[in-house]
Design an enzyme around this catalytic site. Sequence first.
Site, PDB file in Angstrom:
ATOM      1  N   LYS A  85       0.821  -1.209   0.000  1.00  0.00           N
ATOM      2  CA  LYS A  85       0.000   0.000   0.000  1.00  0.00           C
ATOM      3  C   LYS A  85       0.864   1.273   0.000  1.00  0.00           C
ATOM      4  O   LYS A  85       2.053   1.218   0.315  1.00  0.00           O
ATOM      5  CB  LYS A  85      -0.938  -0.011   1.205  1.00  0.00           C
ATOM      6  CG  LYS A  85      -1.843  -1.255   1.289  1.00  0.00           C
ATOM      7  CD  LYS A  85      -2.722  -1.432   0.060  1.00  0.00           C
ATOM      8  CE  LYS A  85      -3.930  -2.317   0.264  1.00  0.00           C
ATOM      9  NZ  LYS A  85      -3.705  -3.764   0.246  1.00  0.00           N
TER      10      LYS A  85
HETATM   11  C1  LIG Z   1      -5.089  -4.632   0.893  1.00  0.00           C
HETATM   12  C2  LIG Z   1      -6.567  -4.686   0.758  1.00  0.00           C
HETATM   13  C3  LIG Z   1      -7.403  -5.260   1.741  1.00  0.00           C
HETATM   14  C4  LIG Z   1      -6.901  -6.020   2.937  1.00  0.00           C
HETATM   15  O1  LIG Z   1      -5.986  -5.394   3.694  1.00  0.00           O
HETATM   16  P1  LIG Z   1      -4.990  -6.271   4.619  1.00  0.00           P
HETATM   17  O2  LIG Z   1      -4.298  -5.218   5.396  1.00  0.00           O
HETATM   18  O3  LIG Z   1      -4.123  -7.047   3.713  1.00  0.00           O
HETATM   19  O4  LIG Z   1      -5.853  -7.125   5.481  1.00  0.00           O
HETATM   20  C5  LIG Z   1      -8.766  -5.189   1.579  1.00  0.00           C
HETATM   21  N1  LIG Z   1      -9.310  -4.611   0.495  1.00  0.00           N
HETATM   22  C6  LIG Z   1      -8.559  -4.076  -0.473  1.00  0.00           C
HETATM   23  C7  LIG Z   1      -9.234  -3.436  -1.638  1.00  0.00           C
HETATM   24  C8  LIG Z   1      -7.169  -4.115  -0.388  1.00  0.00           C
HETATM   25  O5  LIG Z   1      -6.421  -3.597  -1.380  1.00  0.00           O
END
Ligand SMILES: *Cc1c(COP(=O)(O)O)cnc(C)c1O
Length: 377
Positions: free
Chosen positions: A186
Site C-alpha cells: 500500500k
Molecule cells: C489490501 C486490501 C485489503 C486487505 O488489507 P490487509 O491489510 O491485507 O488485510 C482489503 N481490500 C482491499 C481493496 C485491499 O487492497
Amino acid sequence: MNTPAAFLPFSRPDVSEATITEVGNVLRSGWLTSGPKVQAFEAALSTYLGGRIVRTFNSGTCTMEIALRIAGIGPGDEVITTPISWVATANVIIEVGATPVFADIDPITRNLDLDKLEAAITPRTKAIIPVYLSGLPMDMDRMYAIAKKYNLRVIEDAAQALGSRWNGKPIGSFGDFVSFSFQANKNLTTSEGGCLVVNNQEEARLAEKYRLQGVTRSGIDGIDVDVLGGKYNMTDIAATLGLGQLPQIDAIAEHRRSLAQHYFDCFGRDFENLSGAQLPVADMHNSNWHLFQIILPNTVLRADFMKQMLEQHNIGTGYHYSPIHLFTLYRERGFKPGMFPVAEHIGYQTVTLPMFNTLQKESVARVVTAVKSCLYL
Ligand SMILES: *Cc1c(COP(=O)(O)O)cnc(C)c1O
C-alpha cells in the site's frame, strides 16, 4: 552486448533510513506491542483525517470485520459489495455470519456501479462496502445519498485510498466507517496493519474491545470481558513505520499522479485504438494512484502477456483482482459465471503495471515500450 535491464517489480515498499533507525529505537526500548507509538500514530492519523476518531489494527481486513460487528450486522443481514476487490472485502461479510451480495462494476471506473448497487438493495440489506480500486474514489455524494435513502451503514473499503480525495477532502475525513490497510504494497505501509475511522467515542470503545479479546480494564487490577473480541492490535514496531511515512502521504500521492500522467503521455493518444487495450480513468485530482491498471483486449491471454513482460522485459506485473464470486467458496454459495459480466471481463483481463513511491519516470517509459511490444509492435 546488452546488459539486461534490472528487474522492475510492480510494487516496492519505501522505508526511509530515519524510520529504520526509529524502529531500532523501539526494539531497544523494551516496549514492542501496542504502546506510545500506537497512540501517536492514531493521533497523527486523526489529525490527517480532519479530526475524526481513528483506531489502528493489525490488518485492513479485521478493520472491516470489526466495523460490521460494531454496526450489529450478522446472520440474516445482507451486505452489498463489489466482485472486483481483494477477497477480504467479501470474506468479512461471511465471517460475521451475514450474506454477501454482489453488484456489478462500472466498466470505466471499475468500482461498484451505483445503479446496480441500488437495484440489489432488499429489505434485508443492512450495509454496503464500496471499494476504491487503485485509489480512485466513486461518486461519494451519490453513494452516501443511496445509503441515506435506504438507511444503510457504509463501511468504506478504502484500503488502497489513503491520500485520495473527494472535492478536496481526504478520503476518510468524512462519511461513516472508513477502513484503510497498511499492508506492504500500500502507499503507506506498516508491513501489516490497518486503521478504522469511526463516528463517536462509543464506537471507538467497541473497536478497542473487539481488537483485544473484549477486555475493559479499570483500576490497577480490574478487568472484565463483555463481548467476544479477537487479537487484532497493532504493535509499536508497526506504528513506528507508519509514523515515518504519514507526513509524506500527500507528497506520495502527488508523485504517483505525476507518474500516472507520464504513463498516459508515454502510451499516447492512439494507444487504445491501436492495441484494443483500455487505460484507467485519467483522474489527476482525486486518485492517489495506488495502482496503474490496464485492461487487455479479449484476444490476449493475460498469463501469456504477464509471462512475456517478465521473461522478455524483466518487468513484474500483477492482477488486482480475480472476480470474487467465482472462487469455490462463493460458487458453493450459488454464484455462477455470467452473473456479473463486467466484473468477469475486467477480472480476467486486468493487469497491474509497476507503480510505487520510488519508481522513476525512465522506468515508466521502459514499461510502456514493453507493453506496446507485447501487444502490437
Ligand atoms: C489490501 C486490501 C485489503 C486487505 O488489507 P490487509 O491489510 O491485507 O488485510 C482489503 N481490500 C482491499 C481493496 C485491499 O487492497
